[in-house]
Design an enzyme around this catalytic site. Structure first.
Site, PDB file in Angstrom:
ATOM      1  NE  ARG A 181     -15.082  59.534  28.183  1.00  0.00           N
ATOM      2  CZ  ARG A 181     -15.409  59.184  29.426  1.00  0.00           C
ATOM      3  NH1 ARG A 181     -15.155  59.992  30.432  1.00  0.00           N
ATOM      4  NH2 ARG A 181     -15.992  58.030  29.664  1.00  0.00           N
ATOM      5  CE  LYS A 219     -13.542  55.135  29.677  1.00  0.00           C
ATOM      6  NZ  LYS A 219     -12.823  54.672  30.862  1.00  0.00           N
TER       7      LYS A 219
HETATM    8  N1  PXG Z   1     -10.991  58.223  35.454  1.00  0.00           N
HETATM    9  C1  PXG Z   1     -10.559  57.142  34.774  1.00  0.00           C
HETATM   10  C2  PXG Z   1      -9.110  56.908  34.627  1.00  0.00           C
HETATM   11  C3  PXG Z   1     -11.503  56.278  34.206  1.00  0.00           C
HETATM   12  O1  PXG Z   1     -11.090  55.217  33.520  1.00  0.00           O
HETATM   13  C4  PXG Z   1     -13.272  57.644  35.096  1.00  0.00           C
HETATM   14  C5  PXG Z   1     -12.299  58.484  35.624  1.00  0.00           C
HETATM   15  C6  PXG Z   1     -14.710  58.008  35.262  1.00  0.00           C
HETATM   16  O2  PXG Z   1     -15.260  58.487  34.018  1.00  0.00           O
HETATM   17  P1  PXG Z   1     -16.793  58.264  33.635  1.00  0.00           P
HETATM   18  O3  PXG Z   1     -16.931  58.911  32.321  1.00  0.00           O
HETATM   19  O4  PXG Z   1     -17.012  56.781  33.580  1.00  0.00           O
HETATM   20  O5  PXG Z   1     -17.598  58.937  34.694  1.00  0.00           O
HETATM   21  C7  PXG Z   1     -12.876  56.540  34.366  1.00  0.00           C
HETATM   22  C8  PXG Z   1     -13.864  55.613  33.782  1.00  0.00           C
HETATM   23  C9  PXG Z   1     -13.791  49.606  34.985  1.00  0.00           C
HETATM   24  C10 PXG Z   1     -14.320  50.850  34.407  1.00  0.00           C
HETATM   25  O6  PXG Z   1     -13.958  48.577  34.327  1.00  0.00           O
HETATM   26  C11 PXG Z   1     -13.691  52.052  34.607  1.00  0.00           C
HETATM   27  C12 PXG Z   1     -14.221  53.197  34.038  1.00  0.00           C
HETATM   28  C13 PXG Z   1     -15.352  53.169  33.329  1.00  0.00           C
HETATM   29  C14 PXG Z   1     -15.959  51.962  33.122  1.00  0.00           C
HETATM   30  C15 PXG Z   1     -15.435  50.789  33.661  1.00  0.00           C
HETATM   31  O7  PXG Z   1     -13.235  49.642  36.087  1.00  0.00           O
HETATM   32  N2  PXG Z   1     -13.554  54.340  34.248  1.00  0.00           N
END
Ligand code: PXG
Length: 289
Positions: free
Chosen positions: A50, A149
């Site tokens: 990703r 991301k």
């Molecule tokens: N949507 C968004 C906008 C994200 O930023 C997810 C969904 C979930 O994706 P994953 O691949 O992690 O299952 C994310 C990921 C934080 C933090 O510091 C946020 C994420 C990942 C790691 C840390 O709040 N979001």
């Protein structure tokens, strides 16, 4: 603490980014958040894939290959003697001159932090968290793909501020059409009559790595799962609701906009998926040592 910084492991104090770095000046860059459990990195290849897709989408050429990047993640964790924790992997456009153009940035800045993260207290994993709908809409595909991301999280941060001001654990974000996209840092799922539904990526959801694990687990457990547009009505009237994210893991959501979801308690399918998720994080992944 040792930080991977442009190819070297250095003490935290030496890992300093220039004030001319476009990651800082313009939010020009991409990142990943990755978890490791019991000495194994969970879904490392999926996160690395990703990262490279996000980079390609913003025309950022990462000067090392995905295998090297995966090894750098593992080495950073090992150098910090950690077995359980969280990795923040960041690639910025690099140092350049003032002015938007990335042409002044010859070399991306790459750093990897291995540390820990706790988003929610244990109590919320047991009893569920509250959601509130945010007025801030999820960024449109035509503005910046929500699949990237990127280091531009202001859209989500504005929504997070709203959620906190409302005393909610997470904020529900809708797209410009009013369909549910996702939460500020998590994907969202509803369960109705034994079947799971989550918004399609086209609704403005990030292609979450944890989201993909839910699809795998559902298939394995014989629970029907589909991607379909949902509205707030579908959450208000759902049997169960839960969120997924690398940092949040799998967490029940039991209230939306002051309306309890069903009986306001985590439901049986959510509990079953959470149990299976814990088994997977405990037994699979790329070994650190
Ligand atoms: N949507 C968004 C906008 C994200 O930023 C997810 C969904 C979930 O994706 P994953 O691949 O992690 O299952 C994310 C990921 C934080 C933090 O510091 C946020 C994420 C990942 C790691 C840390 O709040 N979001």
């Amino acid at each position: 603490m040792k930080i991977y910084f442009n190819g070297k492991l250095v003490p935290k104090e030496e890992a300093a980014v220039s004030v001319f770095d476009h990651g800082l000046l313009y939010g020009d860059g991409v990142f990943e958040g990755i978890r490791f459990y019991g000495g194994r990195v969970f879904r490392l290849d999926e996160h690395i894939d990703r990262l490279y897709l996000s980079a390609r989408a913003i025309a950022l050429d990462i000067p090392m290959n995905p295998d090297e990047m995966a090894r750098a993640v593992v080495e950073t964790i090992r150098a910090n003697d950690l077995t359980d924790g969280y990795v923040r992997l960041v690639v910025t456009r690099g140092e350049g001159s003032l002015g938007l153009s990335p042409r002044s940035c010859p070399k991306p800045t790459i750093f990897i932090i291995a540390s820990t993260i706790t988003l929610y207290p244990d109590e919320m994993y047991q009893n569920g968290l509250k959601l509130v709908t945010c007025a801030t809409r999820r960024i449109a595909h035509g503005a910046l793909s929500p699949m990237v991301k990127s280091l531009n999280y202001l859209n989500n941060i504005m929504a997070k501020i709203e959620a906190e001001q409302a005393g909610a654990g997470e904020g529900l974000m809708l797209n410009e059409q009013g369909y549910v996209a996702e939460c500020t840092g998590d994907n969202v799922f509803v369960i109705k009559n034994g079947a799971i539904t989550t918004p399609p990526i086209s609704a403005g959801a990030l292609a979450g790595v944890t989201r993909a694990v839910v699809f795998e687990m559902a298939r394995e457990l014989g629970i029907p799962i589909r991607e379909e547009n949902i509205t707030r009505y579908d959450i208000y009237t759902a049997d169960e609701c839960f969120l997924t994210g690398t940092a949040a893991e799998l967490i029940p959501a039991v209230v939306l906009d002051s309306r309890p979801i069903n009986d306001g308690k985590p439901g049986p399918i959510t509990v079953r998926l959470t149990k299976r998720f814990r088994e997977l994080t405990a037994t699979t992944g790329t070994a650190i040592n």
